[in-house]
Scaffold this active site. Structure first.
Site, short mmCIF file in Angstrom:
data_model
loop_
_atom_site.label_atom_id
_atom_site.label_comp_id
_atom_site.label_asym_id
_atom_site.label_seq_id
_atom_site.Cartn_x
_atom_site.Cartn_y
_atom_site.Cartn_z
N LEU A 161 0.81 -1.23 0.00
CA LEU A 161 0.00 0.00 0.00
C LEU A 161 0.84 1.27 0.00
CD1 LEU A 161 -2.71 -1.10 2.59
CD2 LEU A 161 -3.02 -0.88 0.13
N ARG A 162 2.15 1.13 -0.11
CA ARG A 162 2.99 2.33 -0.11
C ARG A 162 2.66 3.24 -1.29
NH1 ARG A 162 7.66 -0.95 1.45
NH2 ARG A 162 7.97 -0.69 3.68
#
Length: 429
Positions: A367-368
């Site tokens: 999810l970065r």
């Protein structure tokens, strides 16, 4: 931080020997502290990495007190010292004078506005001004509040960015001395040792005082600042592991020679390199919030302008910097304003959903990518003076936030940044 190290309870023969020597044999510029037993007292000072060691000698007592130089100067003296220090440094090419390379410059500015973006990786041909642009950022860095005398640039208000000693002072109800300082930019050389990067035992203190003390390294100095690694793809694996640990947790933990210490190490990681010299490890590549692609300028007129500007700078750096002073100050004010208004910038829920949809359809791991794209869009909106993020800001930053997170296809010839743009218009249309 003052420490009394000892008294003059030495043998009478030693005192007699010292008394027989003339005052001139004990200069304050000597490699040893001043020991001259004259009426009143004499004092000398030695400097060890910014730490001033005062030596005082009275009739019946010998004292050594350790204090940081920054705590002894008032605001006016501190400003004068900073001005002298700035003028004595090697002249830096002005950021505003750099021609072209807008993508790289934008990524750097957004990271200064919001350090939580996580840094930027700059990859491109040799001789395209990567290092020059990064180092020119020094003039634009804003001032931050730090605890005076603290080697970790501790934030007086944020516990996550405080060293252990500062936390203990707060818990004991002690008053903190606060000062303003510019954000640090620390260069990490390729040949640096692990001890120099992480910190190690203070040999001098061990020999003189017989105590185990920690000597902070480059990660401590870079806390709340910028850590720049030129040719990062050539960095040794053991140093890459150290950077991965610190970048993941925001803390640096040192375990060696009987010392166990942790200190905050939150920094903007900036790396540059030439892809022809080798690829970067995917674990480290993922730690960079943004990725800027730099290419050689093809326009002949633009190339001539770059050559002429560089020749002017080399001929008279001071005069050249003066000619861009107004532009530099304007950009500095713009950055300062954007940093202060960043928290008020909002992004609609439907735009967040579309960002995550782009990431999901591009098969971005983790999810970065979603987090950094949201942060980058908000920082760009703050830079433009807007209170709300629009699709325009997202379209500008999303290629830089996702380009390096796509899975590599050896048969794919198209640039990964173009794939991101195509998917963006497909989702946002």
């Amino acid at each position: 931080m003052a420490t009394v190290l000892g008294t003059s309870a030495s043998s009478s023969s030693t005192v007699a020997m010292l008394s027989s020597r003339s005052l001139s044999s004990y200069s304050t510029t000597s490699s040893l502290p001043s020991f001259s037993p004259i009426p009143g007292f004499s004092q000398g000072r030695k400097f060890y990495g910014g730490i001033g060691v005062k030596v005082r000698k009275r009739r019946s007592q010998f004292q050594v007190s350790v204090s940081n130089v920054a705590t002894e100067t008032g605001p006016a003296q501190e400003q004068a010292k900073r001005l002298v220090s700035t003028e004595s440094q090697r002249p830096v090419y002005p950021f505003s004078a750099i021609v072209g390379q807008d993508e790289m410059k934008l990524c750097l500015l957004l990271n200064v506005i919001d350090p939580k973006i996580g840094g930027v990786m700059i990859m491109g041909d040799r001789g395209t001004g990567k290092s020059t642009t990064v180092r020119s950022l020094v003039d634009l860095l804003p001032e931050i509040k730090v605890v005076a005398g603290d080697p970790y640039n501790s934030d007086p208000n944020d516990p996550d960015l405080m060293g252990i000693e500062v936390r203990e002072k707060i818990s004991n109800g002690e008053e903190l001395s606060i000062t303003l300082t510019k954000i640090n930019m620390v260069d990490l050389p390729l040949g640096a040792t692990e001890d120099r990067v992480c910190g190690t035992i203070d040999i001098e203190k061990a020999l003189t005082e017989g105590v185990k003390a920690f000597e902070p390294g480059l990660l401590a100095k870079a806390n709340r600042g910028i850590l720049y690694v030129d040719e990062v793809n050539l960095l040794d694996d053991h140093l890459v592991d150290v950077l991965l640990d610190s970048a993941a947790s925001g803390w640096n933990t040192v375990e060696r020679e009987g010392i166990s210490i942790s200190h905050p190490a939150r920094f903007i990681l900036i790396g540059s390199g030439n892809p022809e010299e080798g690829e970067l490890r995917p674990q480290l590549l993922d730690r960079f919030g943004m990725h800027a692609q730099v290419s050689t300028v093809k326009d002949a007129e633009l190339r001539v302008k770059i050559v002429e500007e560089r020749a002017r700078f080399d001929r008279n750096p001071k005069e050249f910097r003066e000619s861009y002073k107004a532009e530099q100050e304007k950009l500095q004010q713009q950055i300062s304003s954007a940093r202060s208004s960043l928290s008020a910038v909002t992004i609609d829920h439907d735009l967040r959903v579309k960002i995550s949809k782009v990431c999901a359809e591009l098969n971005v791991d983790g999810l970065r990518g979603d987090i950094v794209t949201n942060r980058g869009a908000r920082a760009l909106a703050a830079l433009k003076g807007r209170e709300k993020v629009t699709a325009e800001e997202i379209a500008t930053v999303i290629p830089n936030c996702l380009r390096h997170r796509l899975r590599k296809d050896p048969l794919e010839s198209i640039d990964s940044g173009l794939l991101v743009i195509e998917k963006f218009y497909e989702v946002f249309s």
